[in-house]
Scaffold this motif. Sequence first.
Motif, PDB file in Angstrom:
ATOM      1  N   MET B   1      -6.573  -2.947   1.473  1.00 33.18           N
ATOM      2  CA  MET B   1      -5.819  -1.693   1.599  1.00 33.18           C
ATOM      3  C   MET B   1      -4.420  -1.861   0.996  1.00 33.18           C
ATOM      4  SD  MET B   1      -5.468   0.777   4.884  1.00 33.18           S
ATOM      5  CE  MET B   1      -4.892  -0.472   6.033  1.00 33.18           C
ATOM      6  N   ARG B   2      -3.965  -0.802   0.344  1.00 33.49           N
ATOM      7  CA  ARG B   2      -2.600  -0.779  -0.186  1.00 33.49           C
ATOM      8  C   ARG B   2      -1.835   0.311   0.544  1.00 33.49           C
ATOM      9  NH1 ARG B   2      -4.135   0.042  -6.536  1.00 33.49           N
ATOM     10  NH2 ARG B   2      -5.518  -1.757  -6.668  1.00 33.49           N
ATOM     11  N   ARG B   3      -0.613  -0.010   0.883  1.00 35.30           N
ATOM     12  CA  ARG B   3       0.179   1.026   1.547  1.00 35.30           C
ATOM     13  C   ARG B   3       1.573   1.095   0.938  1.00 35.30           C
ATOM     14  NH1 ARG B   3      -1.407  -0.403   7.728  1.00 35.30           N
ATOM     15  NH2 ARG B   3      -1.078  -2.510   6.918  1.00 35.30           N
ATOM     16  N   PHE B   4       2.062   2.306   0.828  1.00 39.53           N
ATOM     17  CA  PHE B   4       3.406   2.560   0.310  1.00 39.53           C
ATOM     18  C   PHE B   4       4.189   3.337   1.366  1.00 39.53           C
ATOM     19  CE2 PHE B   4       0.721   2.094  -3.413  1.00 39.53           C
ATOM     20  CZ  PHE B   4       1.486   1.295  -4.255  1.00 39.53           C
ATOM     21  N   VAL B   5       5.432   2.960   1.552  1.00 35.88           N
ATOM     22  CA  VAL B   5       6.321   3.678   2.473  1.00 35.88           C
ATOM     23  C   VAL B   5       7.514   4.165   1.663  1.00 35.88           C
ATOM     24  CG1 VAL B   5       7.735   3.542   4.554  1.00 35.88           C
ATOM     25  CG2 VAL B   5       5.627   2.174   4.382  1.00 35.88           C
ATOM     26  N   VAL B   6       7.658   5.476   1.548  1.00 36.88           N
ATOM     27  CA  VAL B   6       8.753   6.046   0.781  1.00 36.88           C
ATOM     28  C   VAL B   6       9.765   6.640   1.750  1.00 36.88           C
ATOM     29  CG1 VAL B   6       9.368   7.510  -1.167  1.00 36.88           C
ATOM     30  CG2 VAL B   6       7.011   6.697  -0.925  1.00 36.88           C
ATOM     31  N   LEU B 121       1.839   0.413  11.138  1.00 39.28           N
ATOM     32  CA  LEU B 121       1.327  -0.445  10.069  1.00 39.28           C
ATOM     33  C   LEU B 121       0.516  -1.619  10.595  1.00 39.28           C
ATOM     34  CD1 LEU B 121       4.441  -0.537   7.684  1.00 39.28           C
ATOM     35  CD2 LEU B 121       2.200   0.427   7.147  1.00 39.28           C
ATOM     36  N   GLY B 122       0.779  -2.027  11.828  1.00 41.56           N
ATOM     37  CA  GLY B 122       0.058  -3.183  12.365  1.00 41.56           C
ATOM     38  C   GLY B 122       0.429  -4.442  11.612  1.00 41.56           C
ATOM     39  N   THR B 123      -0.581  -5.203  11.198  1.00 39.68           N
ATOM     40  CA  THR B 123      -0.349  -6.442  10.459  1.00 39.68           C
ATOM     41  C   THR B 123      -0.191  -6.141   8.978  1.00 39.68           C
ATOM     42  OG1 THR B 123      -1.752  -7.594  12.033  1.00 39.68           O
ATOM     43  CG2 THR B 123      -1.279  -8.722   9.954  1.00 39.68           C
ATOM     44  N   PHE B 124       0.859  -6.673   8.374  1.00 41.80           N
ATOM     45  CA  PHE B 124       1.060  -6.414   6.946  1.00 41.80           C
ATOM     46  C   PHE B 124       2.031  -7.413   6.358  1.00 41.80           C
ATOM     47  CE2 PHE B 124       5.324  -4.512   7.004  1.00 41.80           C
ATOM     48  CZ  PHE B 124       5.471  -4.224   8.352  1.00 41.80           C
ATOM     49  N   THR B 125       2.044  -7.471   5.025  1.00 43.56           N
ATOM     50  CA  THR B 125       3.022  -8.273   4.304  1.00 43.56           C
ATOM     51  C   THR B 125       3.946  -7.308   3.564  1.00 43.56           C
ATOM     52  OG1 THR B 125       1.318  -9.937   3.974  1.00 43.56           O
ATOM     53  CG2 THR B 125       3.337 -10.167   2.677  1.00 43.56           C
ATOM     54  N   PRO B 126       5.251  -7.334   3.892  1.00 43.08           N
ATOM     55  CA  PRO B 126       6.168  -6.340   3.330  1.00 43.08           C
ATOM     56  C   PRO B 126       6.787  -6.742   1.993  1.00 43.08           C
ATOM     57  CG  PRO B 126       7.275  -7.598   5.049  1.00 43.08           C
ATOM     58  CD  PRO B 126       5.880  -8.168   4.921  1.00 43.08           C
ATOM     59  N   TYR B 127       6.839  -5.781   1.094  1.00 37.39           N
ATOM     60  CA  TYR B 127       7.515  -5.925  -0.197  1.00 37.39           C
ATOM     61  C   TYR B 127       8.444  -4.727  -0.366  1.00 37.39           C
ATOM     62  CZ  TYR B 127       3.743  -9.223  -1.013  1.00 37.39           C
ATOM     63  OH  TYR B 127       2.871 -10.276  -0.887  1.00 37.39           O
ATOM     64  N   VAL B 128       9.566  -4.962  -1.012  1.00 43.01           N
ATOM     65  CA  VAL B 128      10.502  -3.872  -1.300  1.00 43.01           C
ATOM     66  C   VAL B 128      10.587  -3.704  -2.815  1.00 43.01           C
ATOM     67  CG1 VAL B 128      12.871  -3.037  -1.072  1.00 43.01           C
ATOM     68  CG2 VAL B 128      11.856  -4.417   0.742  1.00 43.01           C
ATOM     69  N   LEU B 129      10.356  -2.502  -3.307  1.00 41.63           N
ATOM     70  CA  LEU B 129      10.540  -2.253  -4.733  1.00 41.63           C
ATOM     71  C   LEU B 129      12.033  -2.114  -4.992  1.00 41.63           C
ATOM     72  CD1 LEU B 129       7.588   0.145  -5.661  1.00 41.63           C
ATOM     73  CD2 LEU B 129       7.707  -2.348  -5.666  1.00 41.63           C
ATOM     74  N   VAL B 141       1.103 -11.304  -4.828  1.00 40.67           N
ATOM     75  CA  VAL B 141       1.042 -10.260  -3.807  1.00 40.67           C
ATOM     76  C   VAL B 141      -0.181 -10.511  -2.931  1.00 40.67           C
ATOM     77  CG1 VAL B 141       0.743  -7.785  -3.389  1.00 40.67           C
ATOM     78  CG2 VAL B 141       2.200  -8.569  -5.264  1.00 40.67           C
ATOM     79  N   GLU B 142       0.044 -10.454  -1.622  1.00 43.27           N
ATOM     80  CA  GLU B 142      -1.059 -10.711  -0.701  1.00 43.27           C
ATOM     81  C   GLU B 142      -2.170  -9.696  -0.903  1.00 43.27           C
ATOM     82  OE1 GLU B 142      -1.403 -13.284   1.259  1.00 43.27           O
ATOM     83  OE2 GLU B 142       0.513 -14.056   0.527  1.00 43.27           O
ATOM     84  N   GLU B 143      -3.391 -10.174  -0.965  1.00 43.28           N
ATOM     85  CA  GLU B 143      -4.531  -9.286  -1.163  1.00 43.28           C
ATOM     86  C   GLU B 143      -4.778  -8.405   0.058  1.00 43.28           C
ATOM     87  OE1 GLU B 143      -7.322  -8.497  -3.284  1.00 43.28           O
ATOM     88  OE2 GLU B 143      -5.781  -9.030  -4.728  1.00 43.28           O
ATOM     89  N   GLY B 144      -4.527  -8.977   1.226  1.00 41.39           N
ATOM     90  CA  GLY B 144      -4.970  -8.322   2.446  1.00 41.39           C
ATOM     91  C   GLY B 144      -4.275  -7.019   2.748  1.00 41.39           C
ATOM     92  N   ASP B 145      -3.040  -7.086   3.112  1.00 41.83           N
ATOM     93  CA  ASP B 145      -2.360  -5.889   3.577  1.00 41.83           C
ATOM     94  C   ASP B 145      -0.952  -5.763   3.040  1.00 41.83           C
ATOM     95  OD1 ASP B 145      -3.964  -4.126   5.226  1.00 41.83           O
ATOM     96  OD2 ASP B 145      -4.287  -5.891   6.467  1.00 41.83           O
ATOM     97  N   PRO B 146      -0.814  -5.648   1.722  1.00 41.73           N
ATOM     98  CA  PRO B 146       0.541  -5.468   1.201  1.00 41.73           C
ATOM     99  C   PRO B 146       1.056  -4.074   1.527  1.00 41.73           C
ATOM    100  CG  PRO B 146      -1.031  -5.186  -0.577  1.00 41.73           C
ATOM    101  CD  PRO B 146      -1.828  -5.604   0.649  1.00 41.73           C
ATOM    102  N   VAL B 147       2.322  -4.002   1.894  1.00 43.84           N
ATOM    103  CA  VAL B 147       2.979  -2.709   2.091  1.00 43.84           C
ATOM    104  C   VAL B 147       4.232  -2.704   1.226  1.00 43.84           C
ATOM    105  CG1 VAL B 147       4.135  -1.173   3.724  1.00 43.84           C
ATOM    106  CG2 VAL B 147       2.110  -2.443   4.442  1.00 43.84           C
ATOM    107  N   ASP B 193      -4.468  -3.025  -9.584  1.00 46.36           N
ATOM    108  CA  ASP B 193      -5.789  -2.701 -10.153  1.00 46.36           C
ATOM    109  C   ASP B 193      -6.272  -3.831 -11.046  1.00 46.36           C
ATOM    110  OD1 ASP B 193      -5.776  -0.193  -8.960  1.00 46.36           O
ATOM    111  OD2 ASP B 193      -5.139   0.874 -10.776  1.00 46.36           O
ATOM    112  N   ARG B 194      -5.353  -4.332 -11.884  1.00 44.60           N
ATOM    113  CA  ARG B 194      -5.699  -5.391 -12.817  1.00 44.60           C
ATOM    114  C   ARG B 194      -6.070  -6.672 -12.085  1.00 44.60           C
ATOM    115  NH1 ARG B 194      -3.782  -4.953 -17.941  1.00 44.60           N
ATOM    116  NH2 ARG B 194      -2.952  -2.911 -18.506  1.00 44.60           N
ATOM    117  N   ARG B 195      -5.328  -6.993 -11.043  1.00 51.26           N
ATOM    118  CA  ARG B 195      -5.630  -8.231 -10.312  1.00 51.26           C
ATOM    119  C   ARG B 195      -6.986  -8.126  -9.648  1.00 51.26           C
ATOM    120  NH1 ARG B 195       0.212 -10.333  -8.003  1.00 51.26           N
ATOM    121  NH2 ARG B 195       1.329  -9.779  -9.899  1.00 51.26           N
TER     122      ARG B 195
END
Lengths: 203, 203
Positions: B1-6, B121-129, B141-147, B193-195
């Motif tokens: 799953m991919r998640r974005f928080v704006v 969000l529960g369990t996730f690995t956070p990234y900031v753009l 980037v973690e495959e599992g639950d990147p946010v 998508d590419r990965r």
Amino acid sequence: MRRFVVIGQKASASAEFSLDDLPGSSGRLDVLLRCVRAALLVSHGVRKDTVVYLVLLGGAAAPRALRVDGSIAEYLRPDERSLARTVQKVLATAGEGPSFAVRSDGFALAEGGLDAVLADLGTFTPYVLDEAGPDVRGVQVEEGDPVFFVGDHAGLDETARAALARLHARHVSVGPVSLHADDAIAVVSNELDRRRAGRPGYA
Amino acid sequence: MRRFVVIGQKASASAEFSLDDLPGSSGRLDVLLRCVRAALLVSHGVRKDTVVYLVLLGGAAAPRALRVDGSIAEYLRPDERSLARTVQKVLATAGEGPSFAVRSDGFALAEGGLDAVLADLGTFTPYVLDEAGPDVRGVQVEEGDPVFFVGDHAGLDETARAALARLHARHVSVGPVSLHADDAIAVVSNELDRRRAGRPGYA
């Protein structure tokens, strides 16, 4: 310079559409407007080195074409309604034949379709954004005058495909998932940004 | 799953805005709506594996948050006005507290801001753009639950930055040019998508 040509198979060539229902009344001009934003606008600015052409093949006034030139566009706004309002005003004027005539804020209008655009492009190296093409990351894109041709939500029509084949346009894809035209433009622009900056990460 | 928080610093948390002037009346909700399209919609379909959260910090009703879940959204349309109309209808309802309550077609509403989102969000690995971060192409980037957390046109406010720092969120950039949030999301989605497809061309 980077140039994008977006071909709208049914996109309204006249001002006869409603700002309150772009998808339903304009032949999906909304798709093309999103491409204008993606190609020309970045955070707090306009890409001065980029030009977008919209080929409008819908309705009785077709074919007509718009050119939006980032080097002279100053007041371009990112939201669809503002862009649609500007385009509507330009389309309400009469063109001056198949050559592009400047109307306002970087927008120019021609009474002609893809042929008018090709005549205006001068010297260029053509590429077609096409999910069946090789990955753009592995393609040597000409630095000088690349022009990327993109279809709308319905893809490219046969006439456009034939014209691009005569130009020996090279087909390139942007990845494994078929994207909206504006996202494909964003990905290509990002790839070119990286190459210009000499960043690693591309073939 | 991919998640974005704006996170919309001034984006309207109430339905009190005009569809005829989104940029001027909604605290730039238009920016967030474009992010919803970029994250969730591809050619002729919805990304079923993607969820977008909008944090709405503008107006008297703030903070509130919306969740749009691609796995259950069926009628999502790409144009800003249609998306704005849907969001307006959802915002006209009352939430049921800080937990997300489903309203319609994949949209859910919570009476709370970033905290409500983090709880959901529960369990996730956070990234900031963040244009100052290392290039996403070189980041594992973690495959599992990147946010991916993204700011609006004004960036991320201090409160959000502090909360993300507490989560030890990793900052990643998408290239040498500072992009609109929706384009940044398109570029990140393309990279993922590419990965997933095992394509070459990334570190």
